[in-house]
Design an enzyme around this catalytic site. Structure first.
Site, mmCIF file in Angstrom:
data_model
loop_
_atom_site.group_PDB
_atom_site.id
_atom_site.type_symbol
_atom_site.label_atom_id
_atom_site.label_comp_id
_atom_site.label_asym_id
_atom_site.label_seq_id
_atom_site.Cartn_x
_atom_site.Cartn_y
_atom_site.Cartn_z
ATOM 1 N N VAL A 133 -15.346 3.042 41.849
ATOM 2 C CA VAL A 133 -15.918 2.499 43.089
ATOM 3 C C VAL A 133 -14.876 1.617 43.766
ATOM 4 O O VAL A 133 -14.375 0.656 43.177
ATOM 5 C CB VAL A 133 -17.198 1.667 42.816
ATOM 6 C CG1 VAL A 133 -17.738 1.086 44.114
ATOM 7 C CG2 VAL A 133 -18.257 2.519 42.136
ATOM 8 N N GLU A 191 -8.462 14.548 52.951
ATOM 9 C CA GLU A 191 -8.043 15.697 52.145
ATOM 10 C C GLU A 191 -8.137 16.965 52.979
ATOM 11 O O GLU A 191 -8.740 16.971 54.059
ATOM 12 C CB GLU A 191 -8.943 15.791 50.922
ATOM 13 C CG GLU A 191 -8.724 14.591 50.025
ATOM 14 C CD GLU A 191 -9.508 14.673 48.735
ATOM 15 O OE1 GLU A 191 -9.810 15.795 48.299
ATOM 16 O OE2 GLU A 191 -9.790 13.612 48.193
ATOM 17 N N LYS A 206 -20.514 6.411 45.192
ATOM 18 C CA LYS A 206 -20.169 5.021 44.880
ATOM 19 C C LYS A 206 -21.410 4.129 45.014
ATOM 20 O O LYS A 206 -21.605 3.209 44.214
ATOM 21 C CB LYS A 206 -19.049 4.557 45.813
ATOM 22 C CG LYS A 206 -17.736 5.318 45.549
ATOM 23 C CD LYS A 206 -16.738 5.159 46.672
ATOM 24 C CE LYS A 206 -15.457 5.941 46.420
ATOM 25 N NZ LYS A 206 -14.588 6.071 47.592
#
Ligand code: NAP
Ligand code: HSE
Length: 429
Positions: A133, A191, A206
């Protein structure tokens, strides 16, 4: 002779290589910091040839997991391959073999965290995941240890750097979403497939982990409502600015009397809230507890070295525990079974931007749709109409989400409504 603790590293990608480098950088300090030496004995990779140039001694590379599992001198396994499998199987096998495990794998911890912590407990092992996280920002250990004396009621934050970078560019440079995403990709923040970031899934994982730890009750990824930033326009940003608000993708975990609220969505936050000025790819987590009051943790939420910093912190903690024979002290902290609220039962203010025919009575239609569903207006703006169409922007008082949605359905069904262009939640205490 000084005791040496052997490490098996799984994966030598961004964080794996960072972890290898940080462990090398710390080599001379370890004796003083830990009273013990740590040695990376084996690194599991898929392609040994490709990885050979990354390490000092290529003989530590292997593509056989059993070389690590069966090596009794390896007491700590660091999993940095990512994904659910084979990471889960390897972690389970390592714990069953009495090896301690460190991972940064939020996908796995957000789904199977409790089972893995319980398994670690059964085998008197540590299972630590600080890097899962907010990357380099210490938050799991602060929640489990430093803030354990609090009744926490809110843990909320910017826990995805890619989307924060995109929203910062949209806010500060007036970019549209697609241009800001293209820039994030070009600079290596996003990405090749940015879906998990821009749709809020990465942040959702998270938030599941943060909610479980903060409220001592299990929340898994499927329990977290997620909404991304793809529909936000430069126009929304413009209105937000004029109202002294900033749009951020927030991960929210709140403990209410009737259960846990756990969600990720774009929210407008007042410019004087500390999270409003967390920009670029930085992350921050804001915590409220009955004793500490407000606390905020800020820093790099991703990247090779910041994430490795958190991984190595966990490894050092385990090395100390091994020295003092006290591993497995803090296992799963979920000892309650609290209900998780449906999104329609949560309460927030709402921002709504809509286009309507510029006709007499349109405002009274809006007012009655709101009144019928107990929605009260905090602010309303109408722009001068163009071609007989007016744009209206409303911010409501806090309202039950289900009621607000019913009011919007009523408005969408009106002949005078051209479109409801945008709806976002607005943060309020
Ligand atoms: P990455 O750059 O893709 O690295 C993963 C590495 O693991 C790759 O080198 C890959 O090998 C290797 N690998 C995958 N499956 C394998 C297998 N079965 N056997 C051996 N090697 C295998 O990913 P990353 O960014 O370092 O992320 C690693 C973990 O950290 C993930 O769980 C991620 O969510 C987490 N994390 C990352 C960041 C960050 O900033 N990047 C931040 C926080 C947490 P190939 O090269 O052959 O594919
Ligand atoms: N993709 C994530 C981010 C980093 O942009 O913050 C890994 O958790």
């Amino acid at each position: 002779m000084m005791k040496k603790i052997g490490i098996g590293l799984l994966g030598l990608g961004t964080v794996g290589l960072g972890t290898y480098k940080v462990l090398k950088q710390q080599e001379a300090e370890m004796i003083n910091k830990l009273g013990v030496e740590l040695e990376v004995k084996k690194v599991l990779v898929r392609n040994i040839q490709k990885a050979a140039a990354k390490v000092e001694d290529a003989s530590i590379l292997t593509n056989d997991w059993n070389d690590i599992l069966k090596d009794d001198s390896i007491e700590i396994v660091i999993e940095l391959m990512g994904g659910l499998e084979p990471a889960r199987t390897y972690i389970v096998e390592a714990l069953k073999a009495g090896k301690h495990v460190v991972t940064a794998n939020k996908d796995l911890v957000a789904v199977d965290g409790k089972e893995l912590l319980d398994l670690a407990g059964e085998h008197h092992c540590d299972f630590l995941f600080e890097a899962a996280v907010a990357g380099g920002i210490p938050i799991i250990r602060p929640l489990k240890q430093c803030l354990a004396g609090n009744h926490l009621t809110e843990v909320m934050g910017i826990v995805n750097g890619t989307t924060n970078f995109i929203l910062t560019k949209m806010t500060q440079e007036g970019m549209e979403f697609s241009d800001a995403l293209a820039l994030a990709t070009e600079l290596g923040y996003a990405e090749a497939d940015p879906t998990a970031d821009i749709e809020g899934l990465d942040a959702g994982r998270k938030v599941a982990i943060l909610s479980s730890i903060a409220f001592n009750s299990r929340v898994v990824f499927d329990d977290v409502y997620t909404e991304g930033i793809t529909k936000i326009t430069a126009k929304d940003i413009h209105y937000a600015k004029n109202m002294d608000l900033t749009i951020k993708l927030l991960g929210v975990a709140r403990l209410k009397e009737d259960g846990i609220e756990s969600y990720v969505c774009p929210m407008l936050i007042p410019n004087d809230h500390p999270l409003a000025s967390v920009n670029d790819s930085y992350n921050a987590v804001f915590v409220h507890g009955d004793a500490v009051e407000d606390a905020m943790f800020f820093g790099r939420g991703a990247g090779e070295m910041p994430t490795a910093s958190a991984v190595v912190g966990d490894v050092f903690d385990i090395a100390r525990n091994i020295q003092y024979n006290c591993c497995g002290r803090i296992s799963c902290t979920c000892y309650k079974e609290l209900p998780i609220k449906k999104m329609e039962d949560t309460v927030n203010k709402f921002f709504m931007r809509m286009k309507v025919d510029d006709k007499c009575g349109v405002f009274s239609t809006l007012a009655s749709a709101f009144a019928l569903n107990s929605v009260s207006i905090e602010q309303i703006i109408q722009r001068q109409s163009k071609n007989g169409i007016a744009e209206i922007v409303v911010i409501t008082e806090p309202v039950v989400e289900g009621n607000f949605k019913k009011a919007v359905e009523l408005l969408e069904a009106q002949e005078t409504t051209r479109e409801v262009s945008s709806i976002m939640r607005v943060y309020s205490k």
